[in-house]
Write an enzyme that holds these catalytic residues in place. Structure first.
Site: not given
Ligand code: CO
Length: 209
Positions: A43, A45, A47, A99, A102
């Protein structure tokens, strides 16, 4: 240049100095070729930074990231990455990493409009609908959310295996495993969803080419 970008350039200077000190000759080596063992599809993301969470250095993992780690059969971007990783770099392991928490999966669970991204996330709604019985057994919305994050990973692992790219590699005897992992933002830990696939026989009959 903004101070924020100046800071990044400074950070980079320091990083490259330290990395070269710890790994003499590394930049000469990396400039000549890349030879990663892994393809990571994850992803976007912020993080979930691929190299960082599995302790890999530059040159060790080929990476593709998009919102909610999707592998759609009409997405030229992910297919081009997959083709290059399998056929040219000849990686032995493909890691599809999702994750928990999400935002993309969350948005797909909602009955609201978010914009263009709703088209991107439509296939997650299909995963939801296709697994409705299991999802409805969850006692809370949080459990449903966590389960859908996992089901999304499993579906994308399958999608990778359904491609002609992966199936041709298996046909010519290339050692290639596709793994489904999920990362916990709250504890920084990866979990293996145990859907590793390394042969065409593991696929439902209709998807075998
Ligand atoms: Co995500």
């Amino acid at each position: 240049m903004s101070d924020r970008i100046k800071q990044l350039i400074e950070n980079n200077k320091e990083w490259s100095k330290q990395f070269a000190e710890k790994n003499p000759g590394i930049f000469d080596k990396l400039a000549k070729l890349q030879n990663p063992n892994y393809l990571w599809i994850g992803c976007s993301d912020s993080r979930v930074p691929a190299n960082t969470i599995v302790g890999l250095q530059p040159g060790e993992v080929f990476v593709h990231r998009n919102i909610a780690n999707q592998v759609n059969h009409s997405d030229l971007n992910v297919l081009s990455v997959l083709e290059y990783a399998v056929n040219v770099l000849q990686v032995n392991d493909i890691i599809l990493c999702g994750h928990y928490n999400c935002g993309g999966v969350k948005a797909a669970m909602e009955n609201t409009e978010h914009g263009i991204v709703d088209h991107w996330l439509r296939s997650i709604k299909d995963v939801y609908q296709g697994n409705l019985d299991e999802i409805n057994q969850c006692s809370s919305e949080d459990d449903k959310f966590n389960l859908l994050c996992e089901l999304n990973v499993k579906q994308q692992v399958s999608n990778i295996c359904y491609t002609t790219i992966v199936q041709r590699a298996w046909k010519r005897g290339q050692q290639l495993s596709v793994h489904g992992l999920i990362y916990g933002l709250a504890d920084g830990l990866l979990k293996d969803l145990e859907v590793t696939t390394n042969s065409v026989n593991q696929l439902e009959n209709i998807y075998q080419l």
